[in-house]
Design an enzyme around this catalytic site. Structure first.
Site, mmCIF file in Angstrom:
data_model
loop_
_atom_site.group_PDB
_atom_site.id
_atom_site.type_symbol
_atom_site.label_atom_id
_atom_site.label_comp_id
_atom_site.label_asym_id
_atom_site.label_seq_id
_atom_site.Cartn_x
_atom_site.Cartn_y
_atom_site.Cartn_z
ATOM 1 N N ALA A 44 79.871 71.554 25.547
ATOM 2 C CA ALA A 44 80.032 72.214 24.258
ATOM 3 C C ALA A 44 79.026 73.342 24.088
ATOM 4 C CB ALA A 44 79.865 71.196 23.129
ATOM 5 N N GLY A 97 80.986 67.799 27.239
ATOM 6 C CA GLY A 97 82.365 67.917 26.793
ATOM 7 C C GLY A 97 83.316 68.310 27.901
ATOM 8 N N GLU A 154 84.197 65.075 29.377
ATOM 9 C CA GLU A 154 85.008 64.344 28.399
ATOM 10 C C GLU A 154 86.450 64.850 28.387
ATOM 11 O OE1 GLU A 154 82.192 62.812 24.852
ATOM 12 O OE2 GLU A 154 82.059 64.980 25.217
ATOM 13 N N GLU A 202 74.098 64.763 27.169
ATOM 14 C CA GLU A 202 73.794 65.108 25.773
ATOM 15 C C GLU A 202 72.495 64.495 25.265
ATOM 16 O OE1 GLU A 202 78.331 65.361 26.096
ATOM 17 O OE2 GLU A 202 76.704 64.156 26.921
#
Length: 723
Positions: A66, A116, A119, A141
């Protein structure tokens, strides 16, 4: 769509190429997030599409995660928790829609997939990764004060089990392709360039469009909270998290809660639980501090945010390193890894060869891990010339001096090296304590003389402190920053001072530990409290790591330089007696600790030099000692600011975290002061000064800012642009 390109082949398989325009690496921006639901809708409703393969259109990687500057801002800036939750749910809702679209979706992972990015692939029904050990797959993260918020806590746990998933997420661990396959994170490994075809083949062979956890018969690997074996993961896991974090990182605790609650319910509910805890974590001061310093500020500095404007970009092709010890050899290694021709010079050929051998040793590790081919290994090592001959310096764009911390030796090598340098080449001293302006007196061109301070071990420490002498010019500053960015380090620029910024402020952590030792606090108590503050180790342990004889030598040199103005630091007498008795620290196995057995043990003779008066602790005493250790460092940072040694809050915070390990949860000492509040910080510092001495006395600047209700990031807000 501007971020995704869709091509449907004759078999009805949609190849979705992820390629964010104008960026060197794919990231999940707000624009990307807005397009994922459109993507899912196309896959789901287009009858011509029988399945889909998602891959990257960039050679740099699949997706780095992200863009926190873009996405997190919207969540933090929400008018209320509901707004923040709704913003946070967008990612989870979109990826849940992807995995329940009713058609098989495969990920062709042709580069790194982190956060992300991973993910996104976990929401696909099949994952193929290319056989390239430079590829990393992971959920890092936690390193910026968060935990996976795009389904990672639920999907990874259901794939590989609670214990391995929790270990991977709490450590921010990255997996190489073979490790990822072994762990069960990916299904298949193929050769480079073959991932898309392999993913398509899986679809053509009847790939199943249902995730394992959506099957009625799904069972969590290793068991959940009410399984006899599974409960142990949570009982032991809680204790391990406490041991690792000392309660400083809400992300780790909330991660465990999200997993514990999430694995007991169906996936749709689990994802909502994850989002709730993710937003709760995002709202904490620790997460916001870490995101700003370790993500946003680091990004800006890594793009040259403090580089002088108007100076043409430079590209160091050849760099000479004076001194082939561990530091010099480490510098040589990071240079050749960046493709820089390197001349490694020492007094004897044997010493120079030993330095090159260290470079070879580090390269062999990469070779053995499959991160480098034999051809690349040979070519990289060939970039190093080990010699005693200063004539080899000719043609160098830059010199890095990494000899002993002795003014006379440094002056001699400066004169010898500068005699070989062309006009405009820069001389950089790696001194960690000696003022650059004084060292520049040996230079015939002080405008091109600068401090370039590396941290040990160079191959692992990501910060480089650039120090300006009184006469250092903007061209030298720009060239030094360009060089640091080329070797993939983060630069901070500071002004001249004894110990500069990092060494000066870091030493206060060691000295406050010595003050506590002199006061009679038990050594074990001092070091345990040091770790509880969030520092990587206690002050006595770190003193051993730095080397007691180095502290001793620096103290002697400082005494000579300052004369009658010299004031011995706390515990200087204890250190002197230990060094004179042959105890130099970890490097010779004898310091505050004995290292000849594992685990290390406190040196029994220490109690004779520093008798213990306080052996027991209370929560109140622990809090007081923690406050002393953190405030002593923060006050020194504030003094550096007031004296003009440093003037950018990003550099002050990131330099502290990356340079000497200042408690990352705080976001750095400047953020610690800002979040505490200037008024409250000054009041506590005044109390400490009244109790323990003037070392806690704050500069007048802090009182002025406290009276006006100011913050450092408010009053001294840096420009949000790179040069």
């Amino acid at each position: 769509m501007e971020n995704f390109k869709i091509d449907v082949d004759a078999d009805g398989i949609a190849l979705i190429t992820f390629d964010v325009p104008g960026r060197s690496m794919n990231t999940l921006t707000a624009s990307v997030m807005a397009e994922i639901p459109q993507l899912v809708e196309r896959i789901k409703t287009d009858d011509a599409v029988k399945g889909a393969v998602i891959t990257s259109g960039k050679t740099s990687g699949f997706c780095a995660g992200a863009d926190l500057g873009d996405i997190a801002g919207g969540m933090i800036g929400g008018a209320n928790l509901q707004d923040a939750y709704d913003a946070g749910w967008k990612m989870n809702g979109a990826l849940r829609a992807l995995e329940t679209c009713g058609k098989p979706v495969a990920a062709a992972i042709n580069g790194l997939a982190l956060g992300g990015g991973l993910e996104l692939t976990l929401a696909c029904h099949y994952r193929v990764v290319e056989n390239d050990n430079r590829i990393q797959l992971g959920l890092p993260e936690i390193k910026v004060g968060l935990f996976p918020g795009g389904g990672g806590t639920q999907r990874l746990t259901r794939l590989i089990g609670v214990q391995p998933a929790m270990m991977a997420m709490t450590e921010g661990k990255s997996f190489r392709p073979n490790d990822a396959k072994g762990a069960g994170i990916v299904h298949e490994i193929v050769e480079k360039g073959e991932s898309v075809e392999a993913a398509k083949t899986w679809i053509k062979n009847g790939g199943k469009a249902v995730q394992p956890w959506d099957d009625k018969g799904f069972k969590l690997p290793g068991g959940g909270p009410y399984h006899p074996a599974g409960i142990q993961n949570f009982l032991v896991g809680n204790a391990m998290i406490r041991k690792q974090t000392y309660g400083n990182y809400p992300a780790a605790t909330n991660l465990m809660k999200a997993v514990y609650e999430g694995v007991q319910v169906p996936m749709d509910a689990a994802l909502r639980i994850e989002t709730r805890y993710f937003i709760k974590t995002l709202m904490t001061p620790q997460a916001q501090a870490m995101i700003r310093s370790l993500f946003l500020s680091k990004q800006e500095l890594d793009k040259g945010a403090v580089r002088p404007a108007g100076v043409p970009k430079s590209d160091a092709k050849k760099v000479a390193v004076l001194g082939a010890g561990m530091m010099g050899a480490g510098v040589a290694y990071v240079q050749v890894m960046a493709g820089i021709e390197t001349v490694l010079i020492d007094q004897t050929q044997e010493a120079a060869d030993k330095g090159k051998a260290h470079v070879e040793e580090l390269l062999k590790k990469r070779l053995s891990r499959g991160q480098m081919t034999q051809e690349k290994f040979d070519a990289t090592l060939a970039l190093v010339t080990a010699t005693t001959d200063y004539d080899h310096i000719k043609g160098s764009d830059l010199v890095i001096e990494a000899v002993f911390e002795n003014r006379e030796i440094k002056a001699d090598v400066t004169r010898r090296a500068e005699a070989q340098l062309a006009e405009g080449a820069v001389f950089g001293s790696n001194t960690s304590t000696l003022p650059i302006t004084g060292l520049a007196e040996a230079s015939v061109r002080p405008e091109d003389f600068i401090g370039i301070h590396f941290f040990s071990p160079v191959d692992k420490m990501m910060l480089v402190e650039i120090i300006l002498g009184e006469k250092t010019g903007p061209a030298a500053i720009a060239k030094a920053i360009d060089y640091v960015l080329k070797i993939k380090k983060t630069p901070i620029v500071v002004n001249d001072s004894r110990g500069f910024y990092t060494s000066r402020c870091f030493s206060t952590f060691l000295m406050e530990g010595m003050a506590m030792l002199e006061e009679g606090y038990a050594p074990a108590l001092i070091d345990n409290v040091g770790r509880m503050t969030g520092m990587p180790r206690g002050p006595l342990e770190m003193h051993d790591d730095v080397a007691l004889d180095l502290s001793y030598k620096i103290a002697k040199q400082t005494a000579i330089d300052l004369g009658d103005a010299y004031v011995p630091s706390e515990g200087a007498d204890i250190v002197a007696r230990m060094v004179e008795g042959g105890r130099y620290g970890r490097k010779n196995g004898k310091g505050f600790y004995d290292y000849d057995s594992k685990p290390k043990t406190l040196w029994a003779g220490l109690s004779e030099l520093a008798p213990v008066k306080y052996d027991d602790s209370t929560p109140e005493l622990v809090d007081e000692l923690k406050t002393r250790l953190l405030y002593r460092q923060a006050v020194e940072v504030a003094r550096c600011w007031a004296e003009g040694v440093i003037d950018d809050p990003r550099e002050a915070d990131l330099g502290a975290i990356l340079g000497w390990g200042f408690a990352p949860w705080s976001g750095g000492p400047i953020t610690l002061i800002d979040q505490t509040g200037l008024k409250a910080f000054v009041e506590t510092a005044d109390r400490l000064a009244a109790t323990y001495g003037d070392r806690f006395k704050v500069p007048e600047l802090l009182r002025e800012m406290a009276a006006k209700g100011e913050t450092f990031y408010g009053r001294f807000a840096p420009e949000k642009k790179a040069a």
